[in-house]
Write an enzyme that holds these catalytic residues in place. Structure first.
Site, PDB file in Angstrom:
ATOM      1  N   THR A 234     -79.852 -25.627 -20.356  1.00  0.00           N
ATOM      2  CA  THR A 234     -79.127 -24.802 -19.143  1.00  0.00           C
ATOM      3  C   THR A 234     -79.795 -25.645 -17.968  1.00  0.00           C
ATOM      4  OG1 THR A 234     -79.098 -22.698 -19.919  1.00  0.00           O
ATOM      5  CG2 THR A 234     -79.023 -22.668 -17.714  1.00  0.00           C
ATOM      6  N   CYS A 320    -102.371 -39.625 -17.257  1.00  0.00           N
ATOM      7  CA  CYS A 320    -101.687 -39.575 -18.573  1.00  0.00           C
ATOM      8  C   CYS A 320    -102.386 -40.338 -19.644  1.00  0.00           C
ATOM      9  CB  CYS A 320    -100.145 -39.647 -18.609  1.00  0.00           C
ATOM     10  SG  CYS A 320     -99.457 -38.533 -17.467  1.00  0.00           S
TER      11      CYS A 320
END
Length: 375
Positions: A234, A320
């Site tokens: 969605t 990261c």
């Protein structure tokens, strides 16, 4: 608080937050629904996509929304190798890439793909002649970021892209996360490009993969109707609208903001050079937003926490990264001491010179204090 970690993430602009809230309240219908609320939501996504395409100089159908640059990088890499199964099993990259590029490539090595790492010159720039030597009939993909997130070193992706256009079977991917919002980038010679909104005062959880219309991809996420066939789920309409707003704001004064950061960078470099134990790892090919330094004899995390006590925030390496030292600095310098003591100072047009004056005063004090303790 003095915030000097803008390359890790930026604080969302108030206007971006307002857009997110307004859209969440007003356009809460599922864009895939056939009723009026769904149509209104779908139209807003189309308008947002049109804005993004115009700003970046790409086509609307070339925009794939993702959860961020990590997903976009993975979608680009795995989408290409799954789609072009007969072209070859060689991928060319650099040691300076983000972990969301390097780790997928390491995994592909276990599947039989050959990963070639390009040589870099003394400034950390891709050796174009080495690129030409490493290209072969088996080369499927070249992945080179526009700007290294730790050193700020800017690669000439346009020159690289022009070289690769002479090899029509080779696909060029670039992680442009550290470029978008800081400087304008030409996508004419890039086939796939990834970025995240959080780097230019947008919200976390939304990013893009720019996929030129002639490139084929097998989706990373299957199932369900969405804005494109390349990423199911969605559509996150509020995040998409907020991304368009953040990008529009970033490009409104992009030249003026860049010029301000250049002045801040010059001042900072000048002051850093006064500290004997500071080694500056960034160079003249680095964007002014990022200044990477090593403090000889002081571990990076020790200094980070010492500054944190004074409400000053910066990074030891890309947020990261899972390594115990900076792979980027080690690649650039060949010195593990420099790599394990490196700090990334990242500036913004929101940074004030007065903040840097205070930062430098405290940094000098911390260096002197920590050196005495370690002697």
């Amino acid at each position: 608080m003095i915030y000097l970690d803008y390359s890790a993430t930026t604080k969302p602009d108030k206007g971006v937050l307002d857009t997110f809230v307004e859209v969440s309240n007003r356009y809460f219908g599922n864009p895939n629904s056939l009723h009026k609320l769904g149509s209104e939501a779908k139209n807003l996504i189309s308008a947002s996509t049109s804005q993004i395409a115009t700003i970046l100089g790409v086509k609307e159908k070339e925009i794939i929304y993702t959860s961020g640059a990590t997903e976009a990088n993975n979608t680009a890499i795995f989408g290409v190798i799954r789609s072009y199964t007969t072209r070859g099993k060689e991928i060319i990259t650099t040691p300076l890439e983000h972990s969301s590029v390097l780790e997928p490539l390491k995994y592909l090595e276990t599947l039989g793909y050959k990963i070639k790492y390009l040589s870099l010159d003394q400034n950390g720039l891709v050796d174009i002649e080495d690129l030409k030597r490493k290209l072969s009939d088996e080369t499927l993909l070249v992945s080179i970021s526009s700007i290294n997130s730790e050193t700020g070193i800017r690669q000439n992706v346009e020159q690289i892209g022009k070289v690769l256009k002479e090899y029509p079977k080779v696909i060029f991917h670039s992680d442009v996360t550290q470029s978008i919002g800081k400087e304008k980038i030409n996508f004419d010679f890039i086939d796939l490009a990834s970025f995240s909104a959080q780097k230019f005062y947008g919200l976390k959880g939304i990013g893009c993969l720019i996929k030129k219309e002639y490139i084929s991809l097998i989706p990373l996420i299957h199932g369900g109707k969405s804005t494109t066939i390349y990423r199911s789920g969605t559509p996150a309409i509020s995040l998409i609208a907020s991304l368009a707003k953040a990008l529009r704001l970033a490009y409104t004064n992009i030249e003026e903001n860049y010029a301000k950061v250049e002045k801040l960078n010059s001042f900072l470099i000048h002051e850093l050079k006064k500290i004997e134990d500071v080694h500056i790892n960034s160079n003249r090919y680095s964007i002014p937003n990022i200044v990477n330094i090593s403090i000889l004899g002081v571990k990076a995390e020790t200094m980070l926490h010492a500054l944190e006590e004074e409400d000053i925030y910066l990074s030891t390496k890309t947020a990261c990264s899972g390594d115990g030292y900076s792979l980027a600095i080690y690649t650039l310098t060949g010195d593990k001491n420099l790599a394990s003591s490196s700090l990334r100072i990242s500036l913004s047009h929101l940074t004030e010179k007065e903040e840097l004056v205070v930062f430098m005063k405290i940094l000098k004090e911390k260096v002197d204090h920590l050196k005495k303790i370690m002697e």
